[in-house]
Design a protein around this motif. Structure first.
Motif, short mmCIF file in Angstrom:
data_model
loop_
_atom_site.label_atom_id
_atom_site.label_comp_id
_atom_site.label_asym_id
_atom_site.label_seq_id
_atom_site.Cartn_x
_atom_site.Cartn_y
_atom_site.Cartn_z
N ALA A 127 -21.61 1.45 27.96
CA ALA A 127 -21.33 0.02 27.79
C ALA A 127 -20.34 -0.51 28.82
CB ALA A 127 -20.79 -0.23 26.38
N LEU A 128 -19.60 0.39 29.46
CA LEU A 128 -18.60 -0.03 30.45
C LEU A 128 -19.12 0.01 31.88
CD1 LEU A 128 -15.46 1.79 28.98
CD2 LEU A 128 -15.75 -0.68 29.21
N LYS A 129 -20.34 0.48 32.05
CA LYS A 129 -20.88 0.57 33.42
C LYS A 129 -21.00 -0.81 34.06
CE LYS A 129 -24.03 3.32 34.80
NZ LYS A 129 -25.33 3.99 35.02
N GLY A 130 -20.65 -0.86 35.34
CA GLY A 130 -20.78 -2.10 36.10
C GLY A 130 -19.74 -3.16 35.79
N LYS A 131 -18.70 -2.77 35.08
CA LYS A 131 -17.69 -3.77 34.69
C LYS A 131 -16.35 -3.61 35.41
CE LYS A 131 -19.55 -4.78 30.11
NZ LYS A 131 -19.28 -4.83 28.66
N ALA A 132 -16.09 -2.41 35.92
CA ALA A 132 -14.76 -2.12 36.48
C ALA A 132 -14.49 -2.88 37.78
CB ALA A 132 -14.61 -0.62 36.72
N GLY A 133 -15.49 -2.97 38.66
CA GLY A 133 -15.28 -3.61 39.96
C GLY A 133 -14.87 -5.07 39.83
N VAL A 134 -15.61 -5.81 39.03
CA VAL A 134 -15.29 -7.23 38.82
C VAL A 134 -13.96 -7.39 38.09
CG1 VAL A 134 -16.01 -9.30 37.56
CG2 VAL A 134 -17.67 -8.05 38.95
N ALA A 135 -13.73 -6.56 37.07
CA ALA A 135 -12.47 -6.64 36.31
C ALA A 135 -11.27 -6.39 37.21
CB ALA A 135 -12.48 -5.64 35.16
N ASN A 136 -11.37 -5.38 38.05
CA ASN A 136 -10.27 -5.04 38.97
C ASN A 136 -9.99 -6.19 39.94
OD1 ASN A 136 -8.38 -3.03 39.90
ND2 ASN A 136 -9.74 -2.58 41.62
N ALA A 137 -11.06 -6.78 40.49
CA ALA A 137 -10.89 -7.89 41.43
C ALA A 137 -10.31 -9.13 40.74
CB ALA A 137 -12.23 -8.22 42.08
N ARG A 138 -10.77 -9.39 39.52
CA ARG A 138 -10.24 -10.54 38.79
C ARG A 138 -8.74 -10.37 38.52
NH1 ARG A 138 -15.30 -11.42 34.52
NH2 ARG A 138 -16.53 -12.81 35.88
N VAL B 142 -2.78 -11.30 40.22
CA VAL B 142 -1.62 -10.89 41.04
C VAL B 142 -1.36 -11.92 42.13
CG1 VAL B 142 -0.82 -9.17 42.71
CG2 VAL B 142 -1.90 -8.42 40.58
N TYR B 143 -2.43 -12.36 42.78
CA TYR B 143 -2.33 -13.39 43.82
C TYR B 143 -1.65 -14.65 43.27
CZ TYR B 143 -4.11 -17.35 46.59
OH TYR B 143 -4.24 -18.52 47.30
N GLY C 212 -8.96 -17.26 33.53
CA GLY C 212 -9.20 -17.14 32.10
C GLY C 212 -9.84 -15.83 31.67
N THR C 213 -10.07 -14.94 32.64
CA THR C 213 -10.75 -13.67 32.32
C THR C 213 -9.78 -12.49 32.28
OG1 THR C 213 -11.19 -13.11 34.64
CG2 THR C 213 -12.84 -14.48 33.49
N TYR C 214 -8.49 -12.74 32.44
CA TYR C 214 -7.56 -11.64 32.68
C TYR C 214 -7.42 -10.70 31.47
CZ TYR C 214 -6.50 -14.84 36.50
OH TYR C 214 -6.61 -15.68 37.58
N ALA C 215 -7.38 -11.23 30.27
CA ALA C 215 -7.25 -10.38 29.08
C ALA C 215 -8.49 -9.48 28.94
CB ALA C 215 -7.07 -11.23 27.83
N GLU C 216 -9.66 -10.07 29.14
CA GLU C 216 -10.90 -9.30 29.07
C GLU C 216 -10.93 -8.23 30.16
OE1 GLU C 216 -15.64 -10.07 30.05
OE2 GLU C 216 -14.32 -11.79 29.73
N SER C 217 -10.48 -8.58 31.35
CA SER C 217 -10.49 -7.63 32.47
C SER C 217 -9.53 -6.47 32.23
CB SER C 217 -10.11 -8.36 33.77
OG SER C 217 -11.06 -9.37 34.06
N LYS C 218 -8.36 -6.78 31.68
CA LYS C 218 -7.42 -5.70 31.34
C LYS C 218 -8.02 -4.79 30.27
CE LYS C 218 -3.17 -8.15 32.53
NZ LYS C 218 -2.06 -9.00 32.04
#
Length: 373
Positions: free
Chosen positions: A227-238, A243-244, A317-323
């Motif tokens: 279920a977590l496949k393909g989610k890390a790259g976008v989450a990390n960038a978001r 940070v920016y 607005g995606t930061y909590a989900e990304s973390k």
């Protein structure tokens, strides 16, 4: 906006589209100009792998190599001459865009010899040489974000030279990159440089994160892992964009802004999808926000132009989900720090290998040209 092409919509959303490719053929044939005219391309990035492919894939460089061979040029001198000429010519092509955007876009990047990635002094010297040789205001000198590279980034910016910081995978290293950037501007100010003329982007790599983490998720094989496949790259960038936002809203940055400084924009790199099971525009439409750059291989650019669905800002607005994604990976025993360290090492190894292949190929071409003459 609905009548515009997806790439135009992406530009309207605040994303600068840069092409992750350059060659003599692109410049001579007009294909690069066509991408500027039709697909909203406003900059170019290069790397050792791109030059290795360009120089060895056809005959476009044969005449120049023969000319340099007749002059007695060595292999490194030949590569330096060829790559800087292509970049200088591309800078001329993008000069109107650079003028219209006050240097924010219309940028062309050229990377220091990747074998210098762990050599601070060597990187600084090479950055100065490249900048002097290209001799265009809209060039960006690419420096890898190794620990040794951080000091070189600061020193290069302090000389008033614009920098593309590359091979960033981790959020901690990204924080260090922004610190190196701001330190460089502080020194540039002390040195009397006009800060408004110094530009920088921070190249945060995306798809490779998924490639490595997906491999580990597949090894686990559980439904939770799948279920977590393909989610890390976008989450990390978001989270990098978060940070920016944070580090460019500090009192330290406010002082630099008042002196004319411009932010170091996040640049999404490695945005071609590696897994065919994923949408081919995943790392484009999922990472749209104001003041970012997305540098795309042509295949990804074409896919975005053809069928990208741009819905505006997809980061804020995606930061909590990304973390939550990173926390879930950690709970499964997948070490974020281990993954990003491995990716940095592999990325540098790949560029060094490409550079060595290029050296060997050009050495062979020089030898052939010498025999022919």
């Amino acid at each position: 906006m609905t009548n515009a092409t997806p790439t135009a919509q992406l530009s309207d959303a605040g994303v600068s589209i840069w092409l992750d490719d350059l060659s003599r053929e692109r410049l001579a044939s007009g294909s690069l100009q066509k991408l500027i005219d039709e697909k909203n391309v406003v900059g170019v990035t290069t790397n050792p792998s791109i030059f290795q492919a360009a120089i060895t894939s056809g005959s476009d460089y044969d005449a120049k190599i023969a000319e340099l061979a007749a002059q007695g040029a060595g292999v490194e001198e030949t590569i330096f001459e060829i790559t800087t000429t292509d970049v200088a010519d591309a800078c001329d092509l993008f000069a109107p865009i650079a003028a219209a955007t006050k240097g924010v876009d219309g940028r062309v990047s050229i990377e220091v010899d990747p074998r210098l990635a762990w050599d601070t002094a060597g990187t600084i010297a090479e950055a100065k040489n490249l900048y002097k040789k290209v001799d265009k205001d809209n060039v960006l000198i690419k420096i890898p974000a190794t620990l040794e590279g951080l000091e070189a980034i600061t020193a290069t910016l302090a000389e008033g030279i614009s920098v593309n910081v590359t091979l960033i995978f981790s959020l901690d290293r990204y924080c260090a990159v922004i610190n190196a950037f701001q330190s460089g501007l502080e020194l540039a100010k002390e040195n009397g440089h006009d800060l408004s003329t110094i530009h920088s982007v921070a190249s945060f790599f995306v798809s490779r994160v998924d490639s490595e983490i997906d491999k580990r998720l597949d090894a686990l094989g559980t439904d939770e892992a799948k279920a977590l496949k393909g989610k890390a790259g976008v989450a990390n960038a978001r989270l990098a964009y978060q940070v920016y936002e944070q580090l460019f809203s500090t009192e330290r940055w406010e002082v630099l802004t008042k002196a004319g400084a411009r932010t170091q924009r996040p640049l999404w790199a490695s945005t071609g999808v590696k897994d065919p099971a994923y949408p081919d525009t995943l790392y484009v439409t999922g990472l749209a926000a104001a003041d970012v750059v997305n540098t795309m291989p042509e295949k990804t650019l074409d896919a975005t132009f053809d069928h990208g669905v741009v819905t505006g800002d997809t980061i804020t607005g995606t930061y909590a989900e990304s973390k939550g994604v990173l926390y879930a990976l950690d709970a499964l025993g997948i070490s974020y720090n281990e993954v990003v360290a491995l990716l940095e090492s592999e990325g540098l190894d790949k560029f060094v290998a490409s550079w060595k292949e290029l050296l060997a190929d050009v050495e062979g071409a020089l030898a052939t040209a010498r025999k022919a003459s």
